[in-house]
Design a protein around this motif. Structure first.
Motif, PDB file in Angstrom:
ATOM      1  N   PHE A   1       0.235  24.281  16.600  1.00  0.00           N
ATOM      2  CA  PHE A   1      -0.194  23.671  15.130  1.00  0.00           C
ATOM      3  C   PHE A   1      -1.098  24.635  14.898  1.00  0.00           C
ATOM      4  O   PHE A   1      -2.514  25.036  14.576  1.00  0.00           O
ATOM      5  CB  PHE A   1      -0.414  22.784  14.566  1.00  0.00           C
ATOM      6  N   PRO A   2      -0.016  25.777  14.096  1.00  0.00           N
ATOM      7  CA  PRO A   2      -1.515  26.706  13.539  1.00  0.00           C
ATOM      8  C   PRO A   2      -2.969  26.826  12.604  1.00  0.00           C
ATOM      9  O   PRO A   2      -3.709  27.629  12.749  1.00  0.00           O
ATOM     10  CB  PRO A   2      -0.139  28.033  12.559  1.00  0.00           C
ATOM     11  N   ILE A   3      -2.752  25.523  12.571  1.00  0.00           N
ATOM     12  CA  ILE A   3      -3.892  25.402  11.149  1.00  0.00           C
ATOM     13  C   ILE A   3      -4.512  24.806  12.003  1.00  0.00           C
ATOM     14  O   ILE A   3      -5.641  24.775  11.856  1.00  0.00           O
ATOM     15  CB  ILE A   3      -2.930  23.805  10.190  1.00  0.00           C
ATOM     16  N   VAL A   4      -4.090  24.310  13.478  1.00  0.00           N
ATOM     17  CA  VAL A   4      -5.748  23.628  14.518  1.00  0.00           C
ATOM     18  C   VAL A   4      -6.019  24.559  15.066  1.00  0.00           C
ATOM     19  O   VAL A   4      -7.161  25.310  15.267  1.00  0.00           O
ATOM     20  CB  VAL A   4      -4.644  23.086  14.838  1.00  0.00           C
ATOM     21  N   SER A   5      -5.413  26.008  15.594  1.00  0.00           N
ATOM     22  CA  SER A   5      -5.372  27.260  15.501  1.00  0.00           C
ATOM     23  C   SER A   5      -6.571  27.996  14.761  1.00  0.00           C
ATOM     24  O   SER A   5      -7.317  28.690  14.995  1.00  0.00           O
ATOM     25  CB  SER A   5      -4.061  28.143  15.412  1.00  0.00           C
ATOM     26  N   ALA A   6      -6.623  28.056  13.479  1.00  0.00           N
ATOM     27  CA  ALA A   6      -7.288  28.373  11.995  1.00  0.00           C
ATOM     28  C   ALA A   6      -8.577  28.137  12.995  1.00  0.00           C
ATOM     29  O   ALA A   6      -9.634  28.461  13.086  1.00  0.00           O
ATOM     30  CB  ALA A   6      -6.622  28.811  11.105  1.00  0.00           C
ATOM     31  N   ALA A   7      -9.006  26.600  13.214  1.00  0.00           N
ATOM     32  CA  ALA A   7      -9.546  25.345  13.217  1.00  0.00           C
ATOM     33  C   ALA A   7     -10.572  26.122  14.810  1.00  0.00           C
ATOM     34  O   ALA A   7     -11.508  26.351  14.742  1.00  0.00           O
ATOM     35  CB  ALA A   7      -9.519  24.031  12.820  1.00  0.00           C
ATOM     36  N   SER A   8      -9.437  25.954  15.215  1.00  0.00           N
ATOM     37  CA  SER A   8     -10.098  26.577  16.627  1.00  0.00           C
ATOM     38  C   SER A   8     -10.742  27.730  16.841  1.00  0.00           C
ATOM     39  O   SER A   8     -12.093  28.316  17.142  1.00  0.00           O
ATOM     40  CB  SER A   8      -9.312  26.694  17.948  1.00  0.00           C
TER      41      SER A   8
ATOM     42  N   VAL B   1      -3.201  15.355   8.879  1.00  0.00           N
ATOM     43  CA  VAL B   1      -3.971  16.315   9.996  1.00  0.00           C
ATOM     44  C   VAL B   1      -3.564  16.522  11.462  1.00  0.00           C
ATOM     45  O   VAL B   1      -2.692  15.613  11.646  1.00  0.00           O
ATOM     46  CB  VAL B   1      -5.440  14.991   9.445  1.00  0.00           C
ATOM     47  N   PHE B   2      -3.745  17.447  12.179  1.00  0.00           N
ATOM     48  CA  PHE B   2      -3.137  17.621  13.212  1.00  0.00           C
ATOM     49  C   PHE B   2      -4.894  17.757  14.032  1.00  0.00           C
ATOM     50  O   PHE B   2      -5.819  18.710  13.331  1.00  0.00           O
ATOM     51  CB  PHE B   2      -2.902  18.557  12.757  1.00  0.00           C
TER      52      PHE B   2
ATOM     53  N   THR C   1       0.647  34.911   9.218  1.00  0.00           N
ATOM     54  CA  THR C   1      -0.005  36.553   9.107  1.00  0.00           C
ATOM     55  C   THR C   1      -1.200  36.851   9.863  1.00  0.00           C
ATOM     56  O   THR C   1      -0.761  37.546  10.264  1.00  0.00           O
ATOM     57  CB  THR C   1       0.620  36.558   7.369  1.00  0.00           C
ATOM     58  N   LEU C   2      -2.017  35.977   9.498  1.00  0.00           N
ATOM     59  CA  LEU C   2      -3.241  36.452  10.224  1.00  0.00           C
ATOM     60  C   LEU C   2      -3.225  36.177  11.418  1.00  0.00           C
ATOM     61  O   LEU C   2      -4.205  36.881  12.347  1.00  0.00           O
ATOM     62  CB  LEU C   2      -4.145  34.849   9.733  1.00  0.00           C
ATOM     63  N   GLY C   3      -1.897  35.569  12.272  1.00  0.00           N
ATOM     64  CA  GLY C   3      -2.055  36.029  13.554  1.00  0.00           C
ATOM     65  C   GLY C   3      -3.278  35.161  14.557  1.00  0.00           C
ATOM     66  O   GLY C   3      -3.069  34.648  15.754  1.00  0.00           O
ATOM     67  N   CYS C   4      -2.982  33.522  13.530  1.00  0.00           N
ATOM     68  CA  CYS C   4      -3.714  32.240  14.260  1.00  0.00           C
ATOM     69  C   CYS C   4      -3.003  31.444  15.738  1.00  0.00           C
ATOM     70  O   CYS C   4      -1.791  31.222  15.532  1.00  0.00           O
ATOM     71  CB  CYS C   4      -3.640  31.411  12.916  1.00  0.00           C
TER      72      CYS C   4
ATOM     73  N   LYS D   1      -1.134  10.937   7.288  1.00  0.00           N
ATOM     74  CA  LYS D   1      -0.536  11.120   8.467  1.00  0.00           C
ATOM     75  C   LYS D   1      -0.711  11.819   9.911  1.00  0.00           C
ATOM     76  O   LYS D   1      -1.790  12.871   9.217  1.00  0.00           O
ATOM     77  CB  LYS D   1       0.778  11.821   7.535  1.00  0.00           C
ATOM     78  N   ILE D   2      -1.642  11.333  11.140  1.00  0.00           N
ATOM     79  CA  ILE D   2      -2.516  12.258  11.677  1.00  0.00           C
ATOM     80  C   ILE D   2      -2.026  11.862  12.778  1.00  0.00           C
ATOM     81  O   ILE D   2      -0.506  11.405  13.771  1.00  0.00           O
ATOM     82  CB  ILE D   2      -3.934  11.627  11.699  1.00  0.00           C
ATOM     83  N   THR D   3      -2.111  13.533  13.288  1.00  0.00           N
ATOM     84  CA  THR D   3      -1.116  13.541  14.101  1.00  0.00           C
ATOM     85  C   THR D   3      -2.383  13.844  15.563  1.00  0.00           C
ATOM     86  O   THR D   3      -3.260  15.222  15.338  1.00  0.00           O
ATOM     87  CB  THR D   3      -0.076  15.027  14.280  1.00  0.00           C
ATOM     88  N   VAL D   4      -2.492  13.404  16.445  1.00  0.00           N
ATOM     89  CA  VAL D   4      -3.428  13.870  17.474  1.00  0.00           C
ATOM     90  C   VAL D   4      -3.157  14.270  18.989  1.00  0.00           C
ATOM     91  O   VAL D   4      -1.861  13.564  19.173  1.00  0.00           O
ATOM     92  CB  VAL D   4      -4.928  13.327  17.595  1.00  0.00           C
ATOM     93  N   SER D   5      -3.182  15.808  19.174  1.00  0.00           N
ATOM     94  CA  SER D   5      -2.527  15.852  20.939  1.00  0.00           C
ATOM     95  C   SER D   5      -2.965  17.165  21.724  1.00  0.00           C
ATOM     96  O   SER D   5      -4.151  17.116  21.251  1.00  0.00           O
ATOM     97  CB  SER D   5      -0.668  16.597  19.980  1.00  0.00           C
ATOM     98  N   LYS D   6      -2.402  16.744  22.996  1.00  0.00           N
ATOM     99  CA  LYS D   6      -3.235  18.025  23.467  1.00  0.00           C
ATOM    100  C   LYS D   6      -2.665  19.585  23.133  1.00  0.00           C
ATOM    101  O   LYS D   6      -1.769  19.161  22.880  1.00  0.00           O
ATOM    102  CB  LYS D   6      -2.754  17.285  24.987  1.00  0.00           C
ATOM    103  N   LYS D   7      -3.606  19.910  23.012  1.00  0.00           N
ATOM    104  CA  LYS D   7      -2.954  21.707  23.083  1.00  0.00           C
ATOM    105  C   LYS D   7      -2.929  21.656  21.430  1.00  0.00           C
ATOM    106  O   LYS D   7      -1.566  22.656  21.490  1.00  0.00           O
ATOM    107  CB  LYS D   7      -1.541  21.413  24.129  1.00  0.00           C
ATOM    108  N   ALA D   8      -2.856  20.669  20.862  1.00  0.00           N
ATOM    109  CA  ALA D   8      -2.721  21.349  19.194  1.00  0.00           C
ATOM    110  C   ALA D   8      -3.111  22.850  19.035  1.00  0.00           C
ATOM    111  O   ALA D   8      -2.339  22.895  18.126  1.00  0.00           O
ATOM    112  CB  ALA D   8      -3.454  20.192  18.355  1.00  0.00           C
ATOM    113  N   ASP D   9      -3.994  22.995  19.292  1.00  0.00           N
ATOM    114  CA  ASP D   9      -4.205  24.180  19.091  1.00  0.00           C
ATOM    115  C   ASP D   9      -3.083  25.413  19.373  1.00  0.00           C
ATOM    116  O   ASP D   9      -3.226  26.393  18.548  1.00  0.00           O
ATOM    117  CB  ASP D   9      -5.573  25.456  19.308  1.00  0.00           C
ATOM    118  N   SER D  10      -1.996  25.073  20.452  1.00  0.00           N
ATOM    119  CA  SER D  10      -1.282  26.283  20.733  1.00  0.00           C
ATOM    120  C   SER D  10      -0.394  26.207  19.562  1.00  0.00           C
ATOM    121  O   SER D  10       0.427  26.452  19.564  1.00  0.00           O
ATOM    122  CB  SER D  10      -0.672  26.457  21.883  1.00  0.00           C
TER     123      SER D  10
END
Lengths: 158, 312
Positions: B186-193, B152-153, B75-78, B175-184
């Motif tokens: 997972f919205p929670i990573v976008s928010a962190a970004s 965790v992402f 909704t916030l556009g992350c 539970k941890i997911t590490v990935s490339k381009k996580a910012d695009s």
């Protein structure tokens, strides 16, 4: 190890923010590096070192704690230092060395390298190592043992 | 130096903390913990901003919320902070701070001095290691504040598999997911970004130059990336021949090292352990006689690099 002894420039502009970090602006700093003031093509440069603006030592301990470890950064290198007081009865003299790049790697030559003694006297020295805690094994710190030993010898009536 | 976190509620809080703190040191800032995140199962994202530039801090950011509330992020556009305009990022960060009942966040501002110092330790600490440690520190901080993190992402730094393994060994309960381009992805990573990027921009804009007290400072440094000609020109123009750059610059970047080599006094460090004994110059050697080492009376003096002299 090489020493460069620098006299801090006295601050021209008073900056109240600078006091946010505990520093001792009057200290003479013994650095674990050599700063070449001679240009590559020869000819001596006179470089001013704005110590108070660029060199900001800080400590996590009380600033009057004589055993406190100090930290600073020079050209991005992490430095760890201790404050040395010149022992009672002794004076620290500032010497201006000759920076001769042709001979800079020959130890013997440094003995003739003193160009002049400025006559400036210092009571306190900040002794810095690059990313290593200064210990009694450090040349300068161990050399100061002589002060205590000589006092013991001189005061011995025998 | 200061590993305390400062609580901020708005971007102007953040700016005032940044301009108050000494920016030679790391600064850590966080939101209040939303009550819902203490009980409900939460997701947490981590991303960084300002890894490449030769100027300014690198910022690690995290944001977290309960898994049931994550629709708010969309909704916030992350989205990936790099595809959003600066204004859009600022607006979204503003919204994030307003959603304090649902969204929590924290950032670790890693100062350029910390980055240079780590890289120039005797035992070098790589930028990846700095990054990993910052991420670990943020996760630990949020756990310590009582947030019920389940998943965790993380946007990867270096090979994702190894990084994920490392994080799992430290936080086996998550539970941890590490990935490339996580910012695009997972919205929670976008928010962190977005948190990281907005705060890095604020840190740069509000940079206080201790080296130039009371002066109008040249802040025309371009993008800050090493290949930007404006940035290169900025580096050349802002050199002190003895000390090099003001502390906003990462001395450990090869671009910075090269500019220093050509425009400032040469500095030699007693860095090679083997050479140290050979080249060691006792301070007393400045007072030697005829360039000759004098025969000592006892090893005491030799051991301490002292020689007897009468001549200056």
């Amino acid at each position: 190890m090489r020493f460069v002894i620098k006299r801090p420039e006295h601050s021209q502009t008073e900056d109240s923010d600078a006091s946010a970090v505990a520093t001792d602006q009057q200290a003479v700093h013994l650095l674990p590096c050599k700063i070449h003031t001679r240009k590559l093509g020869g000819g001596r440069q006179t470089l001013k070192a704005p110590v108070d603006r660029y060199f900001c030592p800080y400590t996590k301990a009380a600033t009057d704690d004589e055993t406190a470890l100090w930290h600073s950064s020079l050209r991005g290198k992490p430095l760890t230092g201790v404050k040395l007081s010149i022992p009672d009865g002794y004076v620290g003299l500032l010497c201006v060395g000759e920076d001769d790049d042709n001979h800079r790697n020959v130890v013997e030559d440094s003995t003739s390298a003193v160009e002049s003694i400025t006559g400036e006297v210092t009571q306190e020295v900040m002794y810095w190592n690059w990313d290593r805690i200064p210990t009694r094994e450090d040349p300068l710190l161990s050399a100061l043992d002589w002060v205590r030993v000589s006092e013991a010898i001189m005061t011995n009536d025998n | 130096m200061n590993s305390n976190y400062r609580v901020c509620h708005t971007i102007s809080d953040v700016k005032s903390v940044i301009s108050f703190e000494n920016n030679s040191f790391d600064v850590r800032i966080e939101s209040d913990v939303p009550e819902t995140t203490k009980t409900e199962k939460c997701i947490l994202g981590i991303d960084e901003a300002g890894r490449g530039p030769v100027l300014g801090p690198m910022v690690y950011g995290t944001s977290y919320c309960s898994a049931d509330n994550q629709v708010i992020l969309k909704t916030l556009g992350c989205a990936d902070s790099k595809v959003l305009s600066e204004q859009a990022r600022d607006d979204i960060f503003d919204e994030i701070t307003k959603q304090s009942e649902i969204l929590g966040w924290a950032v670790h501002i890693i100062s350029p001095t910390t980055i240079s110092n780590c890289s120039f330790r005797r035992q070098k600490c790589s930028l990846n290691e700095i990054s990993h440690n910052a991420a670990i520190g943020l996760i630990q901080r949020v756990l310590d504040r009582g947030v019920n993190i389940c998943e965790v992402f993380v946007d990867t730094v270096g090979p994702p598999e190894k990084y994920q393994e490392k994080l799992l060994s430290i936080f086996p309960q998550l539970k941890i997911t590490v990935s490339k381009k996580a910012d695009s992805l997972f919205p929670i990573v976008s928010a962190a970004s977005i948190c990281a990027k907005v705060i890095r921009d604020a840190a740069l804009k509000n940079w206080k130059f201790v080296e130039r007290p009371g002066e109008d400072v040249d802040s025309n440094w371009g993008s800050g990336y090493p290949n930007d000609p404006v940035t290169k020109e900025y580096l050349k123009k802002n050199i002190d021949p003895v000390f090099g750059f003001p502390s906003i610059v990462r001395f450990s970047w090869s671009t910075a090292e090269l500019v220093l080599k050509n425009n400032a006094a040469q500095v030699d460090w007693s860095d090679e352990e083997e050479d140290e004994d050979e080249k060691s110059v006792p301070i007393t050697s400045f007072f030697g006689q005829n360039n000759k080492q004098v025969q000592q009376k006892t090893p005491f003096f030799d051991d301490r690099g002292l020689i007897v002299t009468t001549k200056f």
